[in-house]
Design an enzyme around this catalytic site. Structure first.
Site, PDB file in Angstrom:
ATOM      1  N   ASP A   1       0.792  -1.248   0.000  1.00 23.49           N
ATOM      2  CA  ASP A   1       0.000   0.000   0.000  1.00 23.49           C
ATOM      3  C   ASP A   1       0.818   1.289   0.000  1.00 23.49           C
ATOM      4  O   ASP A   1       0.462   2.264   0.696  1.00 23.49           O
ATOM      5  CB  ASP A   1      -0.957   0.006   1.206  1.00 23.49           C
ATOM      6  CG  ASP A   1      -1.922  -1.170   1.194  1.00 23.49           C
ATOM      7  OD1 ASP A   1      -1.905  -1.941   0.217  1.00 23.49           O
ATOM      8  OD2 ASP A   1      -2.688  -1.323   2.165  1.00 23.49           O
TER       9      ASP A   1
ATOM     10  N   LYS B   1      -6.509  -4.920  -3.063  1.00 23.72           N
ATOM     11  CA  LYS B   1      -6.991  -5.671  -1.895  1.00 23.72           C
ATOM     12  C   LYS B   1      -8.052  -4.863  -1.152  1.00 23.72           C
ATOM     13  O   LYS B   1      -7.792  -3.760  -0.689  1.00 23.72           O
ATOM     14  CB  LYS B   1      -5.822  -6.041  -0.978  1.00 23.72           C
ATOM     15  CG  LYS B   1      -5.087  -4.883  -0.343  1.00 23.72           C
ATOM     16  CD  LYS B   1      -3.937  -5.430   0.452  1.00 23.72           C
ATOM     17  CE  LYS B   1      -3.429  -4.633   1.605  1.00 23.72           C
ATOM     18  NZ  LYS B   1      -4.183  -3.601   2.221  1.00 23.72           N
TER      19      LYS B   1
ATOM     20  N   LYS C   1      -7.696  -5.316   4.911  1.00 20.80           N
ATOM     21  CA  LYS C   1      -6.432  -4.807   5.435  1.00 20.80           C
ATOM     22  C   LYS C   1      -5.329  -5.797   5.078  1.00 20.80           C
ATOM     23  O   LYS C   1      -4.240  -5.416   4.690  1.00 20.80           O
ATOM     24  CB  LYS C   1      -6.520  -4.595   6.953  1.00 20.80           C
ATOM     25  CG  LYS C   1      -7.541  -3.541   7.368  1.00 20.80           C
ATOM     26  CD  LYS C   1      -7.229  -2.178   6.781  1.00 20.80           C
ATOM     27  CE  LYS C   1      -8.182  -1.103   7.277  1.00 20.80           C
ATOM     28  NZ  LYS C   1      -8.065   0.144   6.489  1.00 20.80           N
TER      29      LYS C   1
ATOM     30  N   VAL D   1       3.231   0.323   4.220  1.00 19.72           N
ATOM     31  CA  VAL D   1       2.500   1.056   5.269  1.00 19.72           C
ATOM     32  C   VAL D   1       1.073   0.531   5.379  1.00 19.72           C
ATOM     33  O   VAL D   1       0.549  -0.029   4.438  1.00 19.72           O
ATOM     34  CB  VAL D   1       2.478   2.566   4.948  1.00 19.72           C
ATOM     35  CG1 VAL D   1       3.882   3.120   4.884  1.00 19.72           C
ATOM     36  CG2 VAL D   1       1.731   2.872   3.639  1.00 19.72           C
TER      37      VAL D   1
ATOM     38  N   CYS E   1      -2.105  -2.644   7.735  1.00 14.54           N
ATOM     39  CA  CYS E   1      -2.078  -3.570   6.599  1.00 14.54           C
ATOM     40  C   CYS E   1      -0.821  -4.438   6.541  1.00 14.54           C
ATOM     41  O   CYS E   1      -0.879  -5.585   6.085  1.00 14.54           O
ATOM     42  CB  CYS E   1      -2.278  -2.786   5.303  1.00 14.54           C
ATOM     43  SG  CYS E   1      -3.954  -2.121   5.206  1.00 14.54           S
TER      44      CYS E   1
END
Ligand code: C5J
Length: 225
Positions: free
Chosen positions: A24, A129, A132, A157, A162
């Site tokens: 992420d 996704k 999380k 991050v 996540c």
């Protein structure tokens, strides 16, 4: 097998069966003017890890290893968004609302993109996704198994949300996880520190942690035989 200097003990690294998983690293979390900053967070903390992530990504690509990039993202009608994320998010700015860089965490919006410094290349896996964790409602597990991947090196991050969730999902599925301490960050320093401790507690109950320098040293050893 190469020993990477790690905690709580050396990580038995098998580069041929390892993938680099970048969680992420999206504009909305990292860049000034995005979702993260709009919530009052200091995004400079997250921006600061980008050079170390670039060094690891460069070295990983140089040896032709598998790279997986994830994006926390949802369909535009939010049909794949777990209810808790809408019901218990920050009320001021929730997933799907219009934010400074487009709709928050909606696929295809400008803020949902991976930052240009770590932009995926052709042939790398890019995974949207809705959870999380990166294993929830995605093809990640099958894509790793079809390539005989057994170890995951994590960057990204946020550490306690996540990244940690994905490491735990991976651990339960039998993967060995190594989290790079200077390549992950949180808006809340005590949460990052606690997560690193939790991951490696009780004899690596979730996995290992190491510096990017330790991993790069191991990769140099592989490169030079
Ligand atoms: C991630 C979040 N990527 N903190 N999301 O950790 O909501």
């Amino acid at each position: 097998m190469i020993a990477v200097d790690a905690q709580p003990f050396a990580f038995p690294f098998d580069p041929a069966r390892a993938a680099l998983v970048i969680i992420d690293m999206q504009r909305d979390f990292i860049e000034p003017g995005g979702f993260g900053e709009a919530l009052g967070n200091d995004v400079r903390r997250l921006e600061a890890i980008v050079p170390a992530c670039q060094r690891v990504l460069g070295a990983w690509r140089a040896r032709g290893g598998l790279v997986v990039h994830t994006r926390e993202s949802h369909a535009s009608d939010l049909s794949d968004c777990p209810p808790a994320k809408r019901l218990r998010g920050q009320p001021a700015l929730r997933i799907g609302d219009r934010g400074p860089m487009g709709r928050i965490l909606v696929r295809g919006e400008p803020g949902n993109a991976i930052i240009p410094e770590l932009a995926p290349r052709a042939g790398e896996v890019v995974l949207d996704k809705p959870g999380k964790g990166a294993f929830h409602a995605t093809s990640l597990d099958s894509r790793l198994r079809e390539r005989d991947i057994a170890q995951l090196v994590f960057m990204g991050v946020t550490t306690e949300v996540c990244v940690q969730t994905t490491m735990r999902e991976a651990n339960d599925r039998g993967y060995e996880g190594l989290l790079l301490e200077d390549c992950t960050e949180s808006y809340f320093p005590p949460f990052k520190a606690a997560t690193l401790e939790m991951v490696r507690a009780q004899g690596a109950i979730v996995g290992w942690t190491a510096t990017s320098g330790a991993l790069l040293e191991a990769l140099r050893t592989v490169a030079h035989g």
